[in-house]
Write a protein that holds these residues in place. Structure first.
Motif, PDB file in Angstrom:
ATOM      1  N   ALA A  94       0.857  -1.188   0.000  1.00  0.00           N
ATOM      2  CA  ALA A  94       0.000   0.000   0.000  1.00  0.00           C
ATOM      3  C   ALA A  94       0.892   1.235   0.000  1.00  0.00           C
ATOM      4  CB  ALA A  94      -0.914   0.008   1.215  1.00  0.00           C
ATOM      5  N   THR A  95       0.430   2.289  -0.669  1.00  0.00           N
ATOM      6  CA  THR A  95       1.196   3.531  -0.760  1.00  0.00           C
ATOM      7  C   THR A  95       0.279   4.702  -0.453  1.00  0.00           C
ATOM      8  OG1 THR A  95       2.541   2.527  -2.500  1.00  0.00           O
ATOM      9  CG2 THR A  95       2.711   4.904  -2.238  1.00  0.00           C
ATOM     10  N   ARG A  96       0.799   5.648   0.319  1.00  0.00           N
ATOM     11  CA  ARG A  96       0.069   6.878   0.653  1.00  0.00           C
ATOM     12  C   ARG A  96       0.955   8.061   0.277  1.00  0.00           C
ATOM     13  NH1 ARG A  96      -2.546   7.811   6.458  1.00  0.00           N
ATOM     14  NH2 ARG A  96      -4.191   6.660   5.443  1.00  0.00           N
ATOM     15  N   TYR A  97       0.349   9.046  -0.383  1.00  0.00           N
ATOM     16  CA  TYR A  97       1.076  10.221  -0.857  1.00  0.00           C
ATOM     17  C   TYR A  97       0.658  11.437  -0.033  1.00  0.00           C
ATOM     18  CZ  TYR A  97       1.903   7.103  -4.734  1.00  0.00           C
ATOM     19  OH  TYR A  97       2.268   6.012  -5.492  1.00  0.00           O
ATOM     20  N   GLN A  98       1.647  12.240   0.374  1.00  0.00           N
ATOM     21  CA  GLN A  98       1.371  13.433   1.160  1.00  0.00           C
ATOM     22  C   GLN A  98       2.155  14.615   0.596  1.00  0.00           C
ATOM     23  OE1 GLN A  98       2.501  11.270   4.757  1.00  0.00           O
ATOM     24  NE2 GLN A  98       0.514  11.819   5.600  1.00  0.00           N
ATOM     25  N   ARG A  99       1.530  15.787   0.639  1.00  0.00           N
ATOM     26  CA  ARG A  99       2.155  17.014   0.139  1.00  0.00           C
ATOM     27  C   ARG A  99       2.042  18.057   1.234  1.00  0.00           C
ATOM     28  NH1 ARG A  99       0.358  21.827  -2.475  1.00  0.00           N
ATOM     29  NH2 ARG A  99       1.807  22.552  -4.061  1.00  0.00           N
ATOM     30  N   LEU A 100       3.193  18.567   1.689  1.00  0.00           N
ATOM     31  CA  LEU A 100       3.235  19.576   2.737  1.00  0.00           C
ATOM     32  C   LEU A 100       3.731  20.878   2.128  1.00  0.00           C
ATOM     33  CD1 LEU A 100       2.923  20.286   5.746  1.00  0.00           C
ATOM     34  CD2 LEU A 100       5.283  19.510   6.075  1.00  0.00           C
ATOM     35  N   SER A 101       3.016  21.973   2.399  1.00  0.00           N
ATOM     36  CA  SER A 101       3.416  23.274   1.851  1.00  0.00           C
ATOM     37  C   SER A 101       3.092  24.377   2.847  1.00  0.00           C
ATOM     38  CB  SER A 101       2.709  23.537   0.521  1.00  0.00           C
ATOM     39  OG  SER A 101       1.319  23.577   0.703  1.00  0.00           O
ATOM     40  N   TYR A 102       3.793  25.495   2.699  1.00  0.00           N
ATOM     41  CA  TYR A 102       3.571  26.674   3.542  1.00  0.00           C
ATOM     42  C   TYR A 102       2.864  27.733   2.713  1.00  0.00           C
ATOM     43  CZ  TYR A 102       4.482  30.671   6.567  1.00  0.00           C
ATOM     44  OH  TYR A 102       4.346  31.769   7.358  1.00  0.00           O
ATOM     45  N   GLN A 103       1.762  28.258   3.244  1.00  0.00           N
ATOM     46  CA  GLN A 103       0.998  29.303   2.585  1.00  0.00           C
ATOM     47  C   GLN A 103       1.414  30.640   3.209  1.00  0.00           C
ATOM     48  OE1 GLN A 103      -1.595  28.177   0.227  1.00  0.00           O
ATOM     49  NE2 GLN A 103      -0.345  26.358   0.540  1.00  0.00           N
ATOM     50  N   ALA A 104       2.228  31.416   2.506  1.00  0.00           N
ATOM     51  CA  ALA A 104       2.789  32.645   3.063  1.00  0.00           C
ATOM     52  C   ALA A 104       1.724  33.688   3.390  1.00  0.00           C
ATOM     53  CB  ALA A 104       3.816  33.225   2.099  1.00  0.00           C
ATOM     54  N   LEU A 105       0.685  33.802   2.564  1.00  0.00           N
ATOM     55  CA  LEU A 105      -0.349  34.811   2.800  1.00  0.00           C
ATOM     56  C   LEU A 105      -1.137  34.551   4.080  1.00  0.00           C
ATOM     57  CD1 LEU A 105      -1.765  35.475  -0.769  1.00  0.00           C
ATOM     58  CD2 LEU A 105      -0.436  37.019   0.658  1.00  0.00           C
ATOM     59  N   THR A 106      -1.477  33.317   4.317  1.00  0.00           N
ATOM     60  CA  THR A 106      -2.260  32.980   5.507  1.00  0.00           C
ATOM     61  C   THR A 106      -1.396  32.542   6.679  1.00  0.00           C
ATOM     62  OG1 THR A 106      -2.523  30.702   4.746  1.00  0.00           O
ATOM     63  CG2 THR A 106      -4.243  32.279   4.120  1.00  0.00           C
ATOM     64  N   ARG A 107      -0.106  32.351   6.425  1.00  0.00           N
ATOM     65  CA  ARG A 107       0.846  31.867   7.442  1.00  0.00           C
ATOM     66  C   ARG A 107       0.377  30.548   8.050  1.00  0.00           C
ATOM     67  NH1 ARG A 107       2.517  37.459  10.478  1.00  0.00           N
ATOM     68  NH2 ARG A 107       3.429  38.414   8.629  1.00  0.00           N
ATOM     69  N   ARG A 108      -0.093  29.663   7.188  1.00  0.00           N
ATOM     70  CA  ARG A 108      -0.580  28.350   7.599  1.00  0.00           C
ATOM     71  C   ARG A 108       0.146  27.268   6.803  1.00  0.00           C
ATOM     72  NH1 ARG A 108      -4.012  28.021  11.829  1.00  0.00           N
ATOM     73  NH2 ARG A 108      -5.052  26.269  10.907  1.00  0.00           N
ATOM     74  N   TRP A 109       0.206  26.087   7.382  1.00  0.00           N
ATOM     75  CA  TRP A 109       0.792  24.919   6.729  1.00  0.00           C
ATOM     76  C   TRP A 109      -0.347  24.064   6.210  1.00  0.00           C
ATOM     77  CZ3 TRP A 109       5.978  24.423   6.097  1.00  0.00           C
ATOM     78  CH2 TRP A 109       6.770  25.293   6.826  1.00  0.00           C
ATOM     79  N   ARG A 110      -0.257  23.599   4.964  1.00  0.00           N
ATOM     80  CA  ARG A 110      -1.282  22.757   4.342  1.00  0.00           C
ATOM     81  C   ARG A 110      -0.700  21.370   4.106  1.00  0.00           C
ATOM     82  NH1 ARG A 110      -6.372  23.234   4.296  1.00  0.00           N
ATOM     83  NH2 ARG A 110      -6.591  22.343   2.239  1.00  0.00           N
ATOM     84  N   LEU A 111      -1.434  20.362   4.542  1.00  0.00           N
ATOM     85  CA  LEU A 111      -1.044  18.965   4.327  1.00  0.00           C
ATOM     86  C   LEU A 111      -2.166  18.290   3.553  1.00  0.00           C
ATOM     87  CD1 LEU A 111       0.860  16.564   4.881  1.00  0.00           C
ATOM     88  CD2 LEU A 111      -0.434  16.157   6.974  1.00  0.00           C
ATOM     89  N   HIS A 112      -1.819  17.761   2.385  1.00  0.00           N
ATOM     90  CA  HIS A 112      -2.771  17.007   1.569  1.00  0.00           C
ATOM     91  C   HIS A 112      -2.340  15.545   1.585  1.00  0.00           C
ATOM     92  CE1 HIS A 112      -3.475  21.075  -0.021  1.00  0.00           C
ATOM     93  NE2 HIS A 112      -4.704  20.631  -0.188  1.00  0.00           N
ATOM     94  N   THR A 113      -3.314  14.654   1.761  1.00  0.00           N
ATOM     95  CA  THR A 113      -3.055  13.221   1.808  1.00  0.00           C
ATOM     96  C   THR A 113      -3.973  12.531   0.811  1.00  0.00           C
ATOM     97  OG1 THR A 113      -2.504  13.383   4.156  1.00  0.00           O
ATOM     98  CG2 THR A 113      -3.001  11.196   3.301  1.00  0.00           C
ATOM     99  N   GLY A 114      -3.393  11.653  -0.017  1.00  0.00           N
ATOM    100  CA  GLY A 114      -4.181  10.924  -0.995  1.00  0.00           C
ATOM    101  C   GLY A 114      -3.595   9.564  -1.300  1.00  0.00           C
ATOM    102  N   SER A 115      -4.352   8.771  -2.017  1.00  0.00           N
ATOM    103  CA  SER A 115      -3.896   7.430  -2.390  1.00  0.00           C
ATOM    104  C   SER A 115      -3.280   7.402  -3.781  1.00  0.00           C
ATOM    105  CB  SER A 115      -5.052   6.432  -2.312  1.00  0.00           C
ATOM    106  OG  SER A 115      -6.082   6.838  -3.188  1.00  0.00           O
ATOM    107  N   GLN A 116      -3.293   8.551  -4.476  1.00  0.00           N
ATOM    108  CA  GLN A 116      -2.703   8.665  -5.815  1.00  0.00           C
ATOM    109  C   GLN A 116      -1.619   9.734  -5.794  1.00  0.00           C
ATOM    110  OE1 GLN A 116      -3.664   6.699  -8.423  1.00  0.00           O
ATOM    111  NE2 GLN A 116      -5.009   5.669  -6.983  1.00  0.00           N
ATOM    112  N   PRO A 117      -0.597   9.613  -6.644  1.00  0.00           N
ATOM    113  CA  PRO A 117       0.431  10.662  -6.706  1.00  0.00           C
ATOM    114  C   PRO A 117      -0.180  11.987  -7.164  1.00  0.00           C
ATOM    115  CG  PRO A 117       1.062   8.736  -8.021  1.00  0.00           C
ATOM    116  CD  PRO A 117      -0.332   8.513  -7.557  1.00  0.00           C
TER     117      PRO A 117
END
Length: 196
Positions: free
Chosen positions: A92-115
């Protein structure tokens, strides 16, 4: 095996040998060392863990500068064979994308089963965090991740569960891909091994 802070684990590997049926408790839960939990509900096998690994400084710097970093979690159940290569029983494989949103000063984490290919994130679950520590805690935590079915495992015998985290360098911007190639601070430098 611990290494100095400049070369901490970007990718963590855990190898656990388990006996699939004799080790299950009556409640359908198999507790493994290092906070890894396997449970079965009906025929489904679910994995939960809260592994502790540190983000290498070079990756943290890239994140803080607004570069999205893609992580891949891989769970594989193998049967060791002395006469041939190991047989893969579950994967099984899980894909995650972590990014920093400079305007909102928040961190966004997206998790999915596809690249995450192309411009969109496809069907992914997105979460927002106030600081990097909260986002990293969520990234490291796996909760009730379906890794396969119980019917795919042998009735008896020893199998090995491999759990890995790695950075997907192919999703970095081209200049960083070239710079990261062959650099040890982007590689696996931390591994845990447990045999039951």
């Amino acid at each position: 095996m611990h290494v100095d802070s400049a070369r901490r684990a970007l990718l963590t590997g855990v190898l656990l040998a388990v006996c699939p049926f004799s080790g299950w408790a009556e409640d359908g839960v198999l507790r493994l060392p290092e906070g890894v939990l396997l449970q079965h509900e009906g025929d489904e096998i679910l994995l939960s863990s809260d592994l502790q690994w540190q983000l290498p400084p070079v990756v943290e710097q890239a994140l803080r500068k607004g570069v999205p970093v893609h992580f891949v979690a891989e769970a594989t159940v193998l049967r060791k064979r002395w006469y041939w290569s190991d047989q893969t029983l579950l994967a099984a494989t899980r894909y995650q994308r972590l990014s920093y949103q400079a305007l909102t000063r928040r961190w966004r984490l997206h998790t999915g089963s596809q690249p995450f290919d192309g411009l969109g994130l496809g069907t992914a679950l997105g979460s927002s965090y106030a600081d990097l520590d909260e986002a990293m805690a969520a990234l490291k935590r796996l909760v009730r991740w379906r890794i396969g079915t119980r019917s795919e495992l042998p009735e008896r015998g020893e199998v090995t569960l491999q759990l890995r985290f790695r950075v997907d360098l192919t999703h970095l911007p081209r200049p960083l891909q070239i710079g990261a190639l062959g650099r040890s601070d982007w590689n696996l430098l931390f591994q845990q091994e447990h045999v039951l």
